[in-house]
Design a protein around this motif. Sequence first.
Motif, PDB file in Angstrom:
ATOM      1  N   ASN A 175       0.837  -1.193   0.000  1.00 26.72           N
ATOM      2  CA  ASN A 175       0.000   0.000   0.000  1.00 26.72           C
ATOM      3  C   ASN A 175       0.877   1.250   0.000  1.00 26.72           C
ATOM      4  N   ARG A 176       0.843   2.002  -1.086  1.00 23.43           N
ATOM      5  CA  ARG A 176       1.754   3.141  -1.240  1.00 23.43           C
ATOM      6  C   ARG A 176       1.527   4.209  -0.193  1.00 23.43           C
ATOM      7  N   SER A 177       0.283   4.455   0.130  1.00 25.11           N
ATOM      8  CA  SER A 177      -0.021   5.495   1.120  1.00 25.11           C
ATOM      9  C   SER A 177       0.558   5.127   2.485  1.00 25.11           C
ATOM     10  N   ALA A 178       0.419   3.847   2.850  1.00 23.89           N
ATOM     11  CA  ALA A 178       0.938   3.401   4.152  1.00 23.89           C
ATOM     12  C   ALA A 178       2.457   3.493   4.184  1.00 23.89           C
ATOM     13  N   VAL A 179       3.108   3.102   3.094  1.00 20.16           N
ATOM     14  CA  VAL A 179       4.571   3.178   3.048  1.00 20.16           C
ATOM     15  C   VAL A 179       5.023   4.633   3.105  1.00 20.16           C
ATOM     16  N   LYS A 180       4.369   5.490   2.322  1.00 22.95           N
ATOM     17  CA  LYS A 180       4.775   6.893   2.254  1.00 22.95           C
ATOM     18  C   LYS A 180       4.569   7.613   3.574  1.00 22.95           C
ATOM     19  N   SER A 181       3.542   7.243   4.304  1.00 22.95           N
ATOM     20  CA  SER A 181       3.228   7.940   5.553  1.00 22.95           C
ATOM     21  C   SER A 181       4.006   7.402   6.748  1.00 22.95           C
ATOM     22  N   THR A 182       4.754   6.328   6.551  1.00 22.81           N
ATOM     23  CA  THR A 182       5.526   5.742   7.653  1.00 22.81           C
ATOM     24  C   THR A 182       6.746   6.601   7.946  1.00 22.81           C
ATOM     25  N   ARG A 183       6.885   7.017   9.182  1.00 20.26           N
ATOM     26  CA  ARG A 183       8.027   7.809   9.624  1.00 20.26           C
ATOM     27  C   ARG A 183       8.896   6.940  10.520  1.00 20.26           C
ATOM     28  N   CYS A 184       9.922   6.400   9.937  1.00 21.71           N
ATOM     29  CA  CYS A 184      10.763   5.449  10.663  1.00 21.71           C
ATOM     30  C   CYS A 184      11.761   6.179  11.561  1.00 21.71           C
ATOM     31  N   ALA A 185      11.921   5.676  12.770  1.00 20.24           N
ATOM     32  CA  ALA A 185      12.925   6.243  13.683  1.00 20.24           C
ATOM     33  C   ALA A 185      14.326   5.874  13.242  1.00 20.24           C
ATOM     34  N   ALA A 186      14.458   4.765  12.519  1.00 22.66           N
ATOM     35  CA  ALA A 186      15.767   4.310  12.049  1.00 22.66           C
ATOM     36  C   ALA A 186      15.837   4.457  10.533  1.00 22.66           C
ATOM     37  N   ARG A 187      16.988   4.959  10.051  1.00 24.06           N
ATOM     38  CA  ARG A 187      17.188   5.131   8.607  1.00 24.06           C
ATOM     39  C   ARG A 187      18.586   4.653   8.233  1.00 24.06           C
ATOM     40  N   LEU A 188      18.721   4.206   6.986  1.00 28.34           N
ATOM     41  CA  LEU A 188      20.009   3.787   6.456  1.00 28.34           C
ATOM     42  C   LEU A 188      20.612   4.953   5.677  1.00 28.34           C
ATOM     43  N   ILE A 189      21.797   5.363   6.079  1.00 29.91           N
ATOM     44  CA  ILE A 189      22.448   6.530   5.483  1.00 29.91           C
ATOM     45  C   ILE A 189      23.143   6.135   4.184  1.00 29.91           C
ATOM     46  N   ASP A 190      22.948   6.961   3.145  1.00 25.45           N
ATOM     47  CA  ASP A 190      23.611   6.738   1.874  1.00 25.45           C
ATOM     48  C   ASP A 190      24.314   8.009   1.416  1.00 25.45           C
ATOM     49  N   ALA A 191      24.964   7.936   0.271  1.00 22.39           N
ATOM     50  CA  ALA A 191      25.759   9.065  -0.220  1.00 22.39           C
ATOM     51  C   ALA A 191      24.897  10.299  -0.464  1.00 22.39           C
ATOM     52  N   ALA A 192      23.683  10.100  -0.951  1.00 24.49           N
ATOM     53  CA  ALA A 192      22.813  11.245  -1.238  1.00 24.49           C
ATOM     54  C   ALA A 192      22.510  12.041   0.026  1.00 24.49           C
ATOM     55  N   ALA A 193      22.314  11.343   1.144  1.00 21.72           N
ATOM     56  CA  ALA A 193      22.036  12.031   2.406  1.00 21.72           C
ATOM     57  C   ALA A 193      23.233  12.860   2.848  1.00 21.72           C
ATOM     58  N   ILE A 194      24.431  12.322   2.674  1.00 24.34           N
ATOM     59  CA  ILE A 194      25.629  13.048   3.079  1.00 24.34           C
ATOM     60  C   ILE A 194      25.896  14.222   2.141  1.00 24.34           C
ATOM     61  N   ARG A 195      25.629  14.026   0.867  1.00 28.16           N
ATOM     62  CA  ARG A 195      25.822  15.107  -0.107  1.00 28.16           C
ATOM     63  C   ARG A 195      24.982  16.332   0.253  1.00 28.16           C
ATOM     64  N   SER A 196      23.830  16.107   0.836  1.00 25.98           N
ATOM     65  CA  SER A 196      22.931  17.216   1.162  1.00 25.98           C
ATOM     66  C   SER A 196      23.449  18.093   2.294  1.00 25.98           C
ATOM     67  N   VAL A 197      24.441  17.601   3.063  1.00 25.45           N
ATOM     68  CA  VAL A 197      24.962  18.393   4.185  1.00 25.45           C
ATOM     69  C   VAL A 197      26.408  18.826   3.986  1.00 25.45           C
ATOM     70  N   LEU A 198      27.079  18.310   2.959  1.00 22.26           N
ATOM     71  CA  LEU A 198      28.453  18.713   2.667  1.00 22.26           C
ATOM     72  C   LEU A 198      28.453  19.576   1.406  1.00 22.26           C
ATOM     73  N   ALA A 199      28.307  20.857   1.600  1.00 22.20           N
ATOM     74  CA  ALA A 199      28.237  21.767   0.452  1.00 22.20           C
ATOM     75  C   ALA A 199      29.624  21.987  -0.140  1.00 22.20           C
ATOM     76  N   PRO A 200      29.706  22.246  -1.449  1.00 23.88           N
ATOM     77  CA  PRO A 200      30.999  22.618  -2.034  1.00 23.88           C
ATOM     78  C   PRO A 200      31.557  23.854  -1.333  1.00 23.88           C
ATOM     79  N   ARG A 201      32.872  23.945  -1.249  1.00 28.50           N
ATOM     80  CA  ARG A 201      33.505  25.084  -0.576  1.00 28.50           C
ATOM     81  C   ARG A 201      33.318  26.361  -1.396  1.00 28.50           C
ATOM     82  N   ASP A 202      32.991  27.443  -0.708  1.00 28.57           N
ATOM     83  CA  ASP A 202      32.904  28.763  -1.341  1.00 28.57           C
ATOM     84  C   ASP A 202      34.274  29.136  -1.907  1.00 28.57           C
ATOM     85  N   GLU A 203      34.306  29.502  -3.167  1.00 34.12           N
ATOM     86  CA  GLU A 203      35.598  29.798  -3.795  1.00 34.12           C
ATOM     87  C   GLU A 203      36.297  30.997  -3.170  1.00 34.12           C
ATOM     88  N   TYR A 204      35.575  31.828  -2.429  1.00 30.55           N
ATOM     89  CA  TYR A 204      36.188  32.987  -1.786  1.00 30.55           C
ATOM     90  C   TYR A 204      36.464  32.756  -0.301  1.00 30.55           C
TER      91      TYR A 204
END
Length: 529
Positions: free
Chosen positions: A231-260
């Motif tokens: 059931n897509r609605s049930a899966v989408k609405s599930t808020r899990c306390a535990a998550r598996l971290i992947d590269a995309a999650a880390i990319r979202s918090v490690l911004a490229p360095r400001d050139e200045y």
Amino acid sequence: MKNIYSPEDIDRIMAATIGNLSEADDMTPTDREVFMNRRQAFIDTVGLKVAAEVLANRNDGQRVVVFAGDDICGAYALSTARQLHQQLCPAEVYLINIGGNLLKADTVIARDKFLDIAGDEFLFETIDLNLIMPEMDEHLIIVDGLFGREYTSPLRGGYQAMARSINETGAKVISIDLPSGMSTELSVGMINRNIVHADITLTIVGPTLAFYMPENAELLGKWKTLQLPLNRSAVKSTRCAARLIDAAAIRSVLAPRDEYASKADLGHALIFAGSYGMLGAAVLSTRAACRSGCGKVTCHGPRCGFYTMQTTVPSAMFKTDGGDFDIRNFEADENYDAIAVGPGIGRSNATVSGLDVFLKACHAEKRPLILDADALNCIASRPVLLDFIPPRSIITPHPGEFDRLFGPQPSASARLLKAIEMSHKYKLIIVLKSHFTQTVWYDGSILVNSSGTEALATAGSGDVLTGLTAGFVAQQIAPEIAAVAAVFIHGVAGKAAACINGIRGTTAEDIADAIGPAIDSIIYPEKDS
């Protein structure tokens, strides 16, 4: 990030997908027929998917034996066997139906559908206490469909004997949903020899935290989540306390360095590390902090570390409080953006007393710290100091250090449960180091790392993680996020180092030196493609 489900999450999603069998009791005959057809369609889909996995792992002519229990997992197994027969693979089914009347409605329907296709010569149904068992050897494929998540008690009696018999064959075992006898909970004290040991586990909704515990690895084998019409609605609405971290999650918090950007914009990390005979820990943690991208790094150590630090990590500054062989006064006389304490500091009386004073001062100032290695061992020697670890501090214990702090734990599952409790009690971020390192936040969130590698199992690897974490915090990344990001990058760096030096030949120095490329591989993935 991917969901790691709780047993309650799975129950809710399954209820939304196929309902609960007890609901049929109050339905009209027409509604009951529609309801049961819906359940059978799902069961048949599971059977089709499992059969495909069996065939993908089967050699020509290899015998397949299917064990089926009386509940829905047995229905999955019977459906699997039917699909195998339809694809010209004559699977034998051993159905457990003690008393002759224990089968749930799903299983009865699945049994009848199997008989329509295969006939009764392939069905061996146990209806009394004389258990019917096949001849088994290592050349078989065994499909384990005795019990899935619906069975929550340890296996007993004949079922326990069946599990042991299956394990002793040496055959390839494919378990549906879960290896029979295993729990989806973080179970403490399970006896593994009484649980089926799968080579492949095909789980229905997705993994729980139990899938990431080292003591369960021999039970699960390789595991995968079947792609099913949940059931897509049930899966989408599930808020899990535990998550598996992947590269995309880390990319979202490690911004490229400001050139200045200048070094003044990128933070200043202070690391209290080293003592006579353990200056390597200071070198490794300081080098990792320098590689993290922070602007400045200062190592505070004993006087004996001066020449070592200035020659091995010349990009870092070095301070000392005057102790010849160990740190005695922990002083942060500047406005540092991050402070880490512990790598190689030893446990002398003077060091413990100095840390005592420092912790209480930081607690009063509500100044979070990164605490690892001997800092944790010093605290364990004076347990009252637990009350003075500043809120939002990060601690990164390996199992031995954790148990010294919070008491002996019998398993990784027990250790994680204790970490959840202690994180909430002391408002700490606890990094439980393992292949699937878990970072526990005090709000109950659990972030499981996916970049672990056996190449990290080398002396000094933890010191590298401490320095990397301090470097990220110094760059104004929140402690909760910095801990997760450091663990992931640490794993990526370990894999990169192993590509050059081999898994066995990788050292902590190699891991530290691979941090920069590891960070770039996350921020700029297109460069690796």
